[in-house]
Each structure stands twice: as C-alpha cells, then as structure tokens.
Design a protein around this motif. Sequence first.
Motif, PDB file in Angstrom:
ATOM      1  N   ASP A 208       0.836  -1.199   0.000  1.00 17.58           N
ATOM      2  CA  ASP A 208       0.000   0.000   0.000  1.00 17.58           C
ATOM      3  C   ASP A 208       0.872   1.250   0.000  1.00 17.58           C
ATOM      4  N   SER A 209       0.614   2.149  -0.920  1.00 19.09           N
ATOM      5  CA  SER A 209       1.342   3.419  -0.954  1.00 19.09           C
ATOM      6  C   SER A 209       0.858   4.311   0.179  1.00 19.09           C
ATOM      7  N   PRO A 214      -4.205   5.759   4.781  1.00 16.75           N
ATOM      8  CA  PRO A 214      -5.211   6.296   5.716  1.00 16.75           C
ATOM      9  C   PRO A 214      -6.597   5.706   5.518  1.00 16.75           C
ATOM     10  N   ALA A 215      -7.023   5.559   4.261  1.00 18.00           N
ATOM     11  CA  ALA A 215      -8.347   4.989   4.008  1.00 18.00           C
ATOM     12  C   ALA A 215      -8.399   3.517   4.401  1.00 18.00           C
ATOM     13  N   ILE A 238       4.945  -0.926   5.159  1.00 17.95           N
ATOM     14  CA  ILE A 238       6.255  -1.154   4.567  1.00 17.95           C
ATOM     15  C   ILE A 238       6.744   0.180   4.021  1.00 17.95           C
ATOM     16  N   ALA A 239       7.802   0.702   4.614  1.00 15.44           N
ATOM     17  CA  ALA A 239       8.322   2.007   4.212  1.00 15.44           C
ATOM     18  C   ALA A 239       9.086   1.908   2.894  1.00 15.44           C
ATOM     19  N   GLU A 240       9.324   3.056   2.296  1.00 14.27           N
ATOM     20  CA  GLU A 240      10.149   3.113   1.097  1.00 14.27           C
ATOM     21  C   GLU A 240      11.578   2.655   1.424  1.00 14.27           C
ATOM     22  N   ARG A 253      15.292   6.385  -7.440  1.00 16.24           N
ATOM     23  CA  ARG A 253      14.613   7.624  -7.071  1.00 16.24           C
ATOM     24  C   ARG A 253      13.588   7.442  -5.954  1.00 16.24           C
ATOM     25  N   ARG A 254      13.097   6.221  -5.742  1.00 17.90           N
ATOM     26  CA  ARG A 254      12.114   6.008  -4.679  1.00 17.90           C
ATOM     27  C   ARG A 254      12.762   5.892  -3.300  1.00 17.90           C
ATOM     28  N   THR A 255      14.073   5.742  -3.260  1.00 19.77           N
ATOM     29  CA  THR A 255      14.763   5.550  -1.983  1.00 19.77           C
ATOM     30  C   THR A 255      14.805   6.856  -1.205  1.00 19.77           C
ATOM     31  N   LEU A 256      14.443   6.798   0.075  1.00 17.15           N
ATOM     32  CA  LEU A 256      14.576   7.951   0.959  1.00 17.15           C
ATOM     33  C   LEU A 256      16.027   8.065   1.408  1.00 17.15           C
ATOM     34  N   THR A 257      16.645   9.203   1.167  1.00 13.65           N
ATOM     35  CA  THR A 257      18.053   9.402   1.519  1.00 13.65           C
ATOM     36  C   THR A 257      18.202  10.732   2.246  1.00 13.65           C
TER      37      THR A 257
END
Length: 307
Positions: A208-209, A214-215, A238-240, A253-257
């Motif tokens: 889930d993104s 929230p929904a 599940i976090a990025e 690009r989806r990785t949080l840095t």
Amino acid sequence: MSYGMQLPIQSQSTLYAEPWEAAAGPGDLVAIARAADRSGFAYVAVCDHVAIPRRLADAMGTVWYDPVATLGYLAAATERVRLLSHVAVAALRHPLLTAKQYATLDHLSGGRLILGVGAGHVREEFDALGVDFDARGPLLDETVDALKAALGPEEFADFHGERFAYRDLGQAPRPAQTPRPPLWVGGSSPAALRRAAVRGDGWLPQGDSRDRLPAQIARLRALREAAGVAEPAEIGAIAEPLYVGDPPWRVGRRTLTGKPERLAESLRAYAAMGVDQIQVRFRSRSRTELTDQMAAFAAEVAPHLNA
C-alpha cells in the motif's frame, strides 16, 4: 512507532534482492539478525514459499528459505528481537501441523514469535499440495480460527469447523506467550483487510502506498468495531527503501536518503496515519554496508521517530 525488517538472503525475488545476496549464506544471515538484535529492531521477518513454478522463476527466483527452520536457527543466535513469519501461507498446511511448528518455535525462543499469515498467490503451489487455490480465502479464515484455538492456553484444544475438526488432541510444548502468540494478517485486498480486522491481532499491508494507507486503516478500524473486537490491531506499513546519509552510488529515485532528521521526519508521517510499526529496507552493496546502515538508522534516525 517501532521498526522491524524483512531479512535479506532468505528470499531473493528480483523485485528487491541486492546483487550481493546471491553469494551470501547462513553466516551472513546470522550476522544481520544479530545486528538487528543489537540495534533495537522490533523483529526480523522471513517469507514463505514451498516451490516456485518455472513461469514465475525469472521474477521470483527459487531461493525461499523455510520460515520455521530459519527463524528457529536465528532464535538460537539472538536474544531479544522478535521472530516474524511475513507471511506464512497457512492454508497450505493443516492448522495442527502449523500450530506444532510455531508453538515449538515460540517455546524455544522464549516467547518471541509473531505469527504472520497470508492467503498466498501462486496457484501451482496449492495444486501440487492438493489444496484448492480458489477456496484459499475461506480456507485461511478457518485456519486462522483453528490456529488461535490450537495456540491458546488449552493443551487439549477443541475446534469444530467446516474443513477442520479435532478434540482431545494435546500438543506440548506450549507457546511461551500467554494467552497465545500474536497473529498478524497480511494482505491489502478487501478480503485480507476484513480478515485482519475481524480475526487478527495485527495487520501487515502488502504494497500500500502512503496515499492509500489512511483509508485502509480507517476501513480496518471500522470493520473491527463493527465485529465487536475491542482490542486495537497492531497496524504496520512497509516504508520506502532507505539510505542513511548521502549515497555514493545510485540507489533509485524512490529511496529515501539524506540526513537522519530528514528521514525521521518523513517516516513520522506513518505514525500520524495511525501506523504502529514500520518495516524498513536498506539499499546496500554488501553485508557490511547493510549492517552499517542498520546501525546508523538505530543510532541516528530511530530516536526521532516518536518525537
């Protein structure tokens, strides 16, 4: 908000496995589990597939360690981190067999089991084991009910369902946790969400993104209230993918840095949605880089998650 992780090496789908995992083995798996133990991770998790059909092997790979054997092996190498099946395809096995395996694991680990279950998605696995794939949803519902009875406080549990029925059958050793180990339900379909709300102690969403969560959480809580379940569910996410600091290589690009404070600020958004635990995954080029990332996260990011 706590944090845990799916272990590398034990499942090697091309969707997420790093190249270095292909040559890794049990020693690496133990070292990573011990690093999680030292670094305050709430759990380490292991997946479940019995066999992968050739049509899916290019994407999924065929490396899928057995969760009970793997978590039992890691239980002896760790002290406090909890042991999660994420997720056991419970409908593939008789619930008394599953209860025996996981009760023993909980007993041997001193009460560290979290039993995560899901419906499964590979038809050929079900066909090979003689289980009706199309009926896997109702079958899992009854399996969960049977597991809750078999893992509960009674040594001689009774259960009477449409598919499974038993009485006067004792199982020992009993789980160390009372009244039983927590049972988390995985999946994000409407049926999985209802199953988690009505039958589970927790929910493990699958993919889930952030904008959908929230929904989904509101729906789960409404279903739980309507079913008269008073205890709140442990809600996961599940976090990025993460990389603490500025990566010296291309991590996607989806990785949080970035700086720890920036990462913590981003992850705190999950808590604001009502998430209780996040599953994190770190980009890495080696076991050493992974364990360094885990240590950096625990020391520099985790203290700010609940600020």
